[in-house]
Design a protein around this motif. Structure first.
Motif, PDB file in Angstrom:
ATOM      1  N   SER A  45       0.842  -1.194   0.000  1.00 19.74           N
ATOM      2  CA  SER A  45       0.000   0.000   0.000  1.00 19.74           C
ATOM      3  C   SER A  45       0.876   1.243   0.000  1.00 19.74           C
ATOM      4  O   SER A  45       2.011   1.227   0.452  1.00 19.74           O
ATOM      5  N   SER A  46       0.344   2.321  -0.502  1.00 17.91           N
ATOM      6  CA  SER A  46       1.141   3.554  -0.585  1.00 17.91           C
ATOM      7  C   SER A  46       1.459   4.089   0.806  1.00 17.91           C
ATOM      8  O   SER A  46       2.483   4.720   1.012  1.00 17.91           O
ATOM      9  N   ALA A  47       0.591   3.847   1.776  1.00 17.92           N
ATOM     10  CA  ALA A  47       0.851   4.320   3.137  1.00 17.92           C
ATOM     11  C   ALA A  47       2.074   3.615   3.718  1.00 17.92           C
ATOM     12  O   ALA A  47       2.927   4.231   4.356  1.00 17.92           O
ATOM     13  N   ARG A  48       2.172   2.322   3.489  1.00 16.44           N
ATOM     14  CA  ARG A  48       3.313   1.561   4.011  1.00 16.44           C
ATOM     15  C   ARG A  48       4.591   1.952   3.288  1.00 16.44           C
ATOM     16  O   ARG A  48       5.651   2.050   3.880  1.00 16.44           O
ATOM     17  N   ALA A  49       4.510   2.145   1.987  1.00 22.96           N
ATOM     18  CA  ALA A  49       5.691   2.469   1.197  1.00 22.96           C
ATOM     19  C   ALA A  49       6.263   3.826   1.563  1.00 22.96           C
ATOM     20  O   ALA A  49       7.457   4.048   1.452  1.00 22.96           O
ATOM     21  N   SER A  50       5.424   4.737   2.004  1.00 22.20           N
ATOM     22  CA  SER A  50       5.910   6.080   2.314  1.00 22.20           C
ATOM     23  C   SER A  50       6.271   6.264   3.782  1.00 22.20           C
ATOM     24  O   SER A  50       6.727   7.332   4.159  1.00 22.20           O
ATOM     25  N   ALA A  54       9.700   2.123   7.956  1.00 20.12           N
ATOM     26  CA  ALA A  54       9.206   0.872   7.381  1.00 20.12           C
ATOM     27  C   ALA A  54      10.077  -0.289   7.860  1.00 20.12           C
ATOM     28  O   ALA A  54      11.282  -0.143   8.003  1.00 20.12           O
ATOM     29  N   PRO A  55       9.459  -1.432   8.132  1.00 16.99           N
ATOM     30  CA  PRO A  55      10.253  -2.592   8.552  1.00 16.99           C
ATOM     31  C   PRO A  55      11.182  -3.032   7.421  1.00 16.99           C
ATOM     32  O   PRO A  55      10.935  -2.781   6.257  1.00 16.99           O
ATOM     33  N   HIS A  59      14.427  -9.871   2.169  1.00 20.50           N
ATOM     34  CA  HIS A  59      15.743 -10.189   1.608  1.00 20.50           C
ATOM     35  C   HIS A  59      16.871  -9.495   2.371  1.00 20.50           C
ATOM     36  O   HIS A  59      17.972 -10.018   2.452  1.00 20.50           O
ATOM     37  N   GLU A  60      16.596  -8.334   2.964  1.00 22.22           N
ATOM     38  CA  GLU A  60      17.617  -7.653   3.765  1.00 22.22           C
ATOM     39  C   GLU A  60      17.877  -8.416   5.064  1.00 22.22           C
ATOM     40  O   GLU A  60      19.026  -8.568   5.485  1.00 22.22           O
ATOM     41  N   LEU A  61      16.810  -8.886   5.678  1.00 21.30           N
ATOM     42  CA  LEU A  61      16.961  -9.683   6.892  1.00 21.30           C
ATOM     43  C   LEU A  61      17.693 -10.988   6.602  1.00 21.30           C
ATOM     44  O   LEU A  61      18.570 -11.403   7.363  1.00 21.30           O
ATOM     45  N   LEU A  62      17.331 -11.612   5.488  1.00 21.29           N
ATOM     46  CA  LEU A  62      17.990 -12.853   5.093  1.00 21.29           C
ATOM     47  C   LEU A  62      19.476 -12.611   4.817  1.00 21.29           C
ATOM     48  O   LEU A  62      20.322 -13.391   5.246  1.00 21.29           O
ATOM     49  N   ARG A  63      19.783 -11.528   4.121  1.00 22.16           N
ATOM     50  CA  ARG A  63      21.184 -11.204   3.823  1.00 22.16           C
ATOM     51  C   ARG A  63      22.001 -11.070   5.109  1.00 22.16           C
ATOM     52  O   ARG A  63      23.069 -11.668   5.242  1.00 22.16           O
ATOM     53  N   ASP A  64      21.483 -10.318   6.066  1.00 23.69           N
ATOM     54  CA  ASP A  64      22.200 -10.129   7.325  1.00 23.69           C
ATOM     55  C   ASP A  64      22.386 -11.449   8.070  1.00 23.69           C
ATOM     56  O   ASP A  64      23.450 -11.720   8.618  1.00 23.69           O
ATOM     57  N   ARG A  65      21.344 -12.273   8.058  1.00 25.59           N
ATOM     58  CA  ARG A  65      21.427 -13.569   8.742  1.00 25.59           C
ATOM     59  C   ARG A  65      22.445 -14.489   8.072  1.00 25.59           C
ATOM     60  O   ARG A  65      23.246 -15.146   8.729  1.00 25.59           O
ATOM     61  N   LEU A  66      22.443 -14.512   6.729  1.00 24.00           N
ATOM     62  CA  LEU A  66      23.362 -15.381   6.004  1.00 24.00           C
ATOM     63  C   LEU A  66      24.815 -14.929   6.142  1.00 24.00           C
ATOM     64  O   LEU A  66      25.718 -15.755   6.285  1.00 24.00           O
ATOM     65  N   VAL A  67      25.057 -13.620   6.120  1.00 22.04           N
ATOM     66  CA  VAL A  67      26.425 -13.113   6.296  1.00 22.04           C
ATOM     67  C   VAL A  67      26.922 -13.441   7.696  1.00 22.04           C
ATOM     68  O   VAL A  67      28.070 -13.871   7.875  1.00 22.04           O
TER      69      VAL A  67
END
Length: 140
Positions: A45-50, A54-55, A59-67
């Motif tokens: 939704s546009s409200a969440r995107a703006s 934002a959480p 893929h960012e969480l996965l990247r940090d976990r994998l590194v």
């Protein structure tokens, strides 16, 4: 003579793992990209995107976990878990290449280019090997 052999050896050390990974990737015959059930894809939704706070994206969480996992254990474990996550959540496939490259760079930071290349696997094509090669070039 010795320098020629050394150059050939270095070239093979970088090219051979990439070829092996690529050939392993091409050997894969079938990948389940979606589940058998009908699933709908919803746009954000546009409200969440703006929103400013934002959480973090999956893929960012996965990247940090994998590194972190790569640093704690080894790149092979992290690559296996990357493949499992992409299989489990096909929406992560769009980020698989960048995740594998990040793991390749982190592996070079931990092990050096030669040792890091030994962990290359056919996860997201040759992205891990490309990340290793890219980081090795920066280190020169």
């Amino acid at each position: 003579m010795n320098t020629v052999a050394r150059r050939i050896g270095r070239s093979l050390a970088l090219v051979l793992p990439v070829v092996l990974v690529l050939s392993g990737t091409l050997a894969v015959t079938r990948v389940a990209w979606s589940t058998s059930g009908s699933e709908s894809v919803l746009a954000a939704s546009s409200a969440r995107a703006s929103s400013a706070a934002a959480p973090r994206r999956a893929h960012e969480l996965l990247r940090d976990r994998l590194v972190a996992e790569l640093r704690e254990k080894d790149p092979g474990v992290a690559l296996t878990h990357l493949q499992e996550e992409v299989n489990r959540r096909p929406s992560l496939a769009a980020h698989c290449v960048s995740l594998a490259r990040t793991l390749g760079r982190a592996a070079v930071a931990k092990y050096g280019p030669r040792e890091a290349q030994k962990f290359a696997r056919p996860v997201c094509d040759t992205a891990f090997a490309a990340g290793v090669a890219q980081q090795a070039q920066r280190g020169r």
